[in-house]
Design an enzyme around this catalytic site. Structure first.
Site, PDB file in Angstrom:
ATOM      1  N   LYS A   1       0.767  -1.371  -0.086  1.00 39.74           N
ATOM      2  CA  LYS A   1      -0.056   0.056   0.174  1.00 39.74           C
ATOM      3  C   LYS A   1       0.717   1.380  -0.003  1.00 39.74           C
ATOM      4  O   LYS A   1       0.396   2.139  -0.667  1.00 39.74           O
ATOM      5  CB  LYS A   1      -1.000  -0.020   1.174  1.00 39.74           C
ATOM      6  CG  LYS A   1      -2.067  -1.251   1.004  1.00 39.74           C
ATOM      7  CD  LYS A   1      -3.312  -0.821   1.927  1.00 39.74           C
ATOM      8  CE  LYS A   1      -4.473  -1.658   1.552  1.00 39.74           C
ATOM      9  NZ  LYS A   1      -5.656  -1.589   2.158  1.00 39.74           N
TER      10      LYS A   1
ATOM     11  N   LYS B   1      -4.150  -9.103  -6.211  1.00 40.22           N
ATOM     12  CA  LYS B   1      -5.304  -9.290  -5.677  1.00 40.22           C
ATOM     13  C   LYS B   1      -6.598  -8.604  -6.090  1.00 40.22           C
ATOM     14  O   LYS B   1      -6.113  -7.197  -6.092  1.00 40.22           O
ATOM     15  CB  LYS B   1      -5.175  -9.261  -4.074  1.00 40.22           C
ATOM     16  CG  LYS B   1      -6.281  -9.216  -3.109  1.00 40.22           C
ATOM     17  CD  LYS B   1      -6.019  -9.045  -1.635  1.00 40.22           C
ATOM     18  CE  LYS B   1      -6.445  -7.489  -1.042  1.00 40.22           C
ATOM     19  NZ  LYS B   1      -7.796  -7.109  -1.160  1.00 40.22           N
TER      20      LYS B   1
ATOM     21  N   LYS C   1     -11.120  -3.787  -3.304  1.00 36.01           N
ATOM     22  CA  LYS C   1     -12.118  -2.618  -3.476  1.00 36.01           C
ATOM     23  C   LYS C   1     -11.406  -1.202  -3.577  1.00 36.01           C
ATOM     24  O   LYS C   1     -11.948  -0.307  -4.144  1.00 36.01           O
ATOM     25  CB  LYS C   1     -13.042  -2.460  -2.329  1.00 36.01           C
ATOM     26  CG  LYS C   1     -12.586  -2.168  -0.906  1.00 36.01           C
ATOM     27  CD  LYS C   1     -13.565  -1.992   0.087  1.00 36.01           C
ATOM     28  CE  LYS C   1     -13.782  -2.958   1.026  1.00 36.01           C
ATOM     29  NZ  LYS C   1     -12.777  -2.965   1.899  1.00 36.01           N
TER      30      LYS C   1
HETATM   31  P1  ATP Z   1      -8.760  -2.408   0.654  1.00 42.66           P
HETATM   32  O1  ATP Z   1      -8.179  -2.519  -0.854  1.00 42.66           O
HETATM   33  O2  ATP Z   1      -9.103  -1.042   0.790  1.00 42.66           O
HETATM   34  O3  ATP Z   1      -7.743  -2.952   1.339  1.00 42.66           O
HETATM   35  P2  ATP Z   1      -9.979  -5.090   0.342  1.00 42.66           P
HETATM   36  O4  ATP Z   1     -10.917  -5.240  -0.914  1.00 42.66           O
HETATM   37  O5  ATP Z   1      -8.701  -5.628   0.599  1.00 42.66           O
HETATM   38  O6  ATP Z   1      -9.930  -3.309   0.578  1.00 42.66           O
HETATM   39  P3  ATP Z   1     -10.299  -5.367   3.128  1.00 42.66           P
HETATM   40  O7  ATP Z   1     -11.605  -4.624   3.913  1.00 42.66           O
HETATM   41  O8  ATP Z   1      -8.994  -4.808   3.431  1.00 42.66           O
HETATM   42  O9  ATP Z   1     -10.966  -5.487   1.616  1.00 42.66           O
HETATM   43  O10 ATP Z   1     -10.490  -6.708   3.665  1.00 42.66           O
HETATM   44  C1  ATP Z   1     -11.822  -7.350   4.179  1.00 42.66           C
HETATM   45  C2  ATP Z   1     -11.599  -9.008   4.057  1.00 42.66           C
HETATM   46  O11 ATP Z   1     -11.996  -9.500   2.753  1.00 42.66           O
HETATM   47  C3  ATP Z   1     -10.528  -9.660   4.712  1.00 42.66           C
HETATM   48  O12 ATP Z   1     -10.917 -10.761   5.278  1.00 42.66           O
HETATM   49  C4  ATP Z   1      -9.954  -9.852   3.324  1.00 42.66           C
HETATM   50  O13 ATP Z   1      -9.010 -11.018   3.671  1.00 42.66           O
HETATM   51  C5  ATP Z   1     -10.961 -10.254   2.502  1.00 42.66           C
HETATM   52  N1  ATP Z   1     -10.545 -10.281   1.172  1.00 42.66           N
HETATM   53  C6  ATP Z   1     -10.135  -8.768   0.420  1.00 42.66           C
HETATM   54  N2  ATP Z   1      -9.910  -9.010  -0.809  1.00 42.66           N
HETATM   55  C7  ATP Z   1     -10.038 -10.175  -1.145  1.00 42.66           C
HETATM   56  C8  ATP Z   1      -9.665 -11.130  -2.188  1.00 42.66           C
HETATM   57  N3  ATP Z   1      -9.403 -10.569  -3.354  1.00 42.66           N
HETATM   58  N4  ATP Z   1     -10.101 -12.376  -2.180  1.00 42.66           N
HETATM   59  C9  ATP Z   1     -10.427 -13.013  -0.960  1.00 42.66           C
HETATM   60  N5  ATP Z   1     -10.451 -12.415   0.247  1.00 42.66           N
HETATM   61  C10 ATP Z   1     -10.442 -11.146   0.225  1.00 42.66           C
HETATM   62 MG    MG Z   2      -7.490  -4.980   2.061  1.00 44.30          MG
END
Ligand code: ATP
Ligand code: MG
Length: 340
Positions: free
Chosen positions: A119, A202, A205
């Site tokens: 990040k 990955k 969002k």
């Molecule tokens: P950001 O980009 O802001 O970090 P994010 O999509 O990674 O957002 P988080 O809020 O950080 O979402 O993570 C919330 C949950 O979703 C965590 O348990 C994380 O492991 C899971 N998660 C996030 N992205 C993935 C993915 N691509 N595949 C499976 N699980 C995911």
């Molecule tokens: Mg995340």
């Protein structure tokens, strides 16, 4: 010292740093609902708004994302009468214990966190101190409830391991067994859903490209378009899973299909063996629309009544605080802090 056996309890959180993605659904939300419904342990789910502001958020968008995320939890099967559902900043114990853990965790531990490196990128001098300290707050999120099980996607494994290290060091430093050492629970066919544009990254969002992800709020046409345009290779699907080695984009689409259909990835490959993506992608799009559209319409229905969402969050925060406050009080006492 005799080992204290901690009562099993589940905690997990999601940041309101944007809209929910298919990755959040398959890696987290879907499993949160299943764990709740198994009814084996109490379940506590949190919208982690204090983590979201480690990267600047427009206040109006943050408010909206927090409510939309709450709607997303409920639409995905989290029932606020069965699970505790609330936003992090409404329960002061997270910040209180977070500070104590900032003083337990070591700088070197934080420097090894891959999420921080990803990040912060090349700009690490200019990111917030909060982004660096994030894993200590995450440890507090979990341990302020004495949670023992943490369902997460694969990307959060390292943070849960750090939480274990913090619990162990606190217990050693103060000669106590007050904190449990929690387990990450990483299960299912899609514990790491990859970006639709780059099979080595990955799905997130917060990714700047909307084409990299499927949002839970995308309509059927958008989902179909994103899957049609998803990066793949010119080869047909192989006979067995081994044939997907070195083909991360193809493997990702197969995993998504498997997780959405409830089949194993090797069954999916066997079913589509020898077929081109021109056939597989429309089948995947139909399946994704079938699974996601009920969630998306329930989310928009719930979002029509934001006051009700706020009431659900306030009630959840009260329940969460009732568990967290005595744990913080005891942690402060162990550390040597006086006062109520
Ligand atoms: P950001 O980009 O802001 O970090 P994010 O999509 O990674 O957002 P988080 O809020 O950080 O979402 O993570 C919330 C949950 O979703 C965590 O348990 C994380 O492991 C899971 N998660 C996030 N992205 C993935 C993915 N691509 N595949 C499976 N699980 C995911
Ligand atoms: Mg995340």
């Amino acid at each position: 010292m005799a080992e204290v056996v901690h009562t099993p309890r589940v905690f997990s959180g999601i940041q309101p740093s944007g809209g929910l993605t298919l990755g959040n659904y398959l890696g987290a939300l879907k499993r949160f609902g299943e764990t709740q419904d198994q009814g084996e342990m109490p379940t506590i789910y949190c919208i982690v708004d204090m983590h979201a502001i480690t990267v600047w958020q427009d206040p109006e968008k943050l408010r909206h994302a927090t409510r939309a995320l709450t709607a997303g939890f409920i639409a995905s099967g989290i029932d606020p009468t069965k699970s505790i559902l609330f936003n992090q900043s409404a329960v002061p114990g997270h910040a209180q214990l977070g500070w104590i853990f900032n003083c337990v965790a070591r700088l070197g531990w934080m420097q090894r966190m891959t999420q921080f490196k990803d990040k912060a990128g090349k700009n690490s001098e200019n990111v917030s101190l909060g982004l660096f300290a994030y894993p200590a707050l995450m440890a507090a999120d979990i341990l302020v409830y004495h949670a023992t099980h943490v369902p997460v996607g694969e990307d959060q494994k390292q943070h849960v391991e750090l939480t274990r290290d913090i619990a162990i060091k606190f217990n050693n430093d103060y000669g106590t067994d007050f904190f449990p050492v929690p387990e990450p629970v990483i299960e299912g066919a899609a514990t790491r859903v990859m970006s639709l544009r780059d099979g080595t990254k990955k799905m997130s969002k917060s990714d700047p490209s909307d084409m990299s992800r499927i949002n839970l709020t995308d309509d059927a046409d958008t989902i179909a378009k994103k899957i049609r345009k998803a990066k793949t290779d010119p080869e047909p699907l192989p006979e067995t899973l081994d044939g997907l080695e070195g083909r991360p984009e193809a493997r990702n689409l197969v995993n998504i299909y498997a997780a959405l259909s409830g089949k194993a990835a090797d069954e999916v490959v066997a079913e589509y063996a020898g077929q081109q993506f021109g056939t597989f992608k429309p089948a995947l799009a139909d399946l994704a629309v079938e699974r996601l559209s009920p969630i998306s319409s329930e989310m928009s229905r719930l979002m029509q009544d934001p006051a009700e969402i706020d009431r659900i969050l306030a009630h959840g925060a009260e329940q969460a605080n009732a568990i967290a406050a005595p744990i913080v009080r005891r942690a402060r006492d162990i550390v040597g802090m006086v006062g109520a």
